[in-house]
Write an enzyme that holds these catalytic residues in place. Structure first.
Site, mmCIF file in Angstrom:
data_model
loop_
_atom_site.group_PDB
_atom_site.id
_atom_site.type_symbol
_atom_site.label_atom_id
_atom_site.label_comp_id
_atom_site.label_asym_id
_atom_site.label_seq_id
_atom_site.Cartn_x
_atom_site.Cartn_y
_atom_site.Cartn_z
ATOM 1 N N CYS A 1 43.779 47.189 83.843
ATOM 2 C CA CYS A 1 43.454 48.597 83.539
ATOM 3 C C CYS A 1 43.365 48.819 82.033
ATOM 4 C CB CYS A 1 44.509 49.531 84.122
ATOM 5 S SG CYS A 1 44.615 49.439 85.915
ATOM 6 N N ARG B 1 39.645 50.810 91.903
ATOM 7 C CA ARG B 1 38.813 51.018 90.703
ATOM 8 C C ARG B 1 37.472 51.601 91.148
ATOM 9 N NH1 ARG B 1 41.755 48.129 87.011
ATOM 10 N NH2 ARG B 1 43.049 46.516 87.987
#
Ligand code: BEZ
Length: 220
Positions: free
Chosen positions: A55, A132
Site C-alpha cells: 500500500c 485494491r
C-alpha cells in the site's frame, strides 16, 4: 447490482452506473461524493491498510504521479478501513521517510459504509480490509471503468493513467482505442452502419485499413 451476503446488502457498482453517493470523513475534511470535484473526473481507489508495504508503494505512486492526474482534470480520492488518525500518522511517516506527501483526500471508512457500497469488501479475500479497487468516475458521476486487485498484487500506475487518458480521448473524438493504445497512437474509427457508410469507408484512402470493419486513423 446488489447481492445479499450473510443477510447484508453488498453492492457491486458496474460500468455505466451512476456512482453511489456517500458522505465520508477524509484527511482533507468531510466530503459528499455528489458535490466533490465538480466538472472533473475522479479516480477513487481503495487500499487494504495503512502502514503496510505494498500500500505504501501504491499510495506513493499516486502521490508522485498526481501532476499527471491534475493535467487530465482528475481528482484522486483514496480509501481504507482505517481511522483518520491512522491515515494522518501514515502520511506523516511516509513524508518523513521518503519526502513523498499524499496530497489528496483519503477516506477513513471505519464503518465500511463506502467499501460495501463499492464492492471493495470481498470477504473471501478479506473480511476486514478493502481489496485494491479503482473506480474511474466521469464528470457526470458515471462509473466508466472498474479495476479490482487482490491484497498481494500492487496496481500499475502507467495502466491507470493510460486507461484514464484512453477514456477521455474516446469521449472527445468518438473513437475506440485498440490494444495497448497510448497517447499519439492511431485510434479505431467505428465500423460503418449502412451501405452508404460502407461504400464511403471503402473509398476513404486516408484511413489505415485492415478491412472495412477494422480501420484506424491518426488524431493529429
Ligand atoms: C500490503 O500493502 O503490503 C498488504 C496489505 C494487506 C495485506 C497484504 C499486503
Amino acid at each position: 447490482m446488489e447481492t445479499i451476503q450473510n443477510n447484508e446488502i453488498i453492492s457491486m457498482p458496474r460500468i455505466g452506473d451512476i456512482a453511489p453517493d456517500f458522505e465520508a470523513v477524509t484527511t482533507k475534511g468531510k466530503i459528499k461524493l455528489s458535490e466533490f470535484a465538480k466538472d472533473k473526473w475522479i479516480v477513487m481507489f481503495s487500499h487494504p491498510a495503512d502502514f503496510t508495504p505494498v500500500c505504501t508503494t501504491e499510495m506513493s505512486g499516486f502521490a508522485v504521479r498526481k501532476p499527471e492526474f491534475d493535467a487530465l482534470n482528475t481528482e484522486l480520492l483514496g480509501l481504507s478501513i482505517d481511522s483518520v488518525h491512522a491515515h494522518l500518522g501514515w502520511v506523516q511517516n511516509v513524508r518523513e521517510n521518503t519526502g513523498v506527501y499524499f496530497d489528496f483526500p483519503i477516506i477513513a471508512d471505519l464503518d465500511m459504509k463506502v467499501s460495501k457500497k463499492y464492492g471493495m469488501l470481498q470477504p473471501n479475500e478479506s473480511e476486514t480490509a478493502a481489496v485494491r479497487a479503482v473506480f474511474f468516475i466521469d464528470p457526470k458521476k458515471k462509473i466508466r471503468l472498474v479495476m479490482y486487485y487482490p491484497l498481494n498484487v500492487g496496481r500499475n500506475m502507467n495502466e491507470i493513467l493510460r486507461a484514464l487518458e484512453a477514456l477521455q480521448t474516446s469521449d472527445k473524438y468518438k473513437v475506440a482505442m485498440p490494444l495497448d493504445w497510448k497517447k499519439g497512437d492511431k485510434v479505431i474509427v467505428s465500423p460503418p452502419k449502412t451501405l452508404d457508410e460502407l461504400n464511403a469507408r471503402i473509398a476513404d484512402d486516408t484511413l489505415e485499413k485492415v478491412d472495412w470493419y477494422l480501420a484506424k486513423k491518426s488524431l493529429n
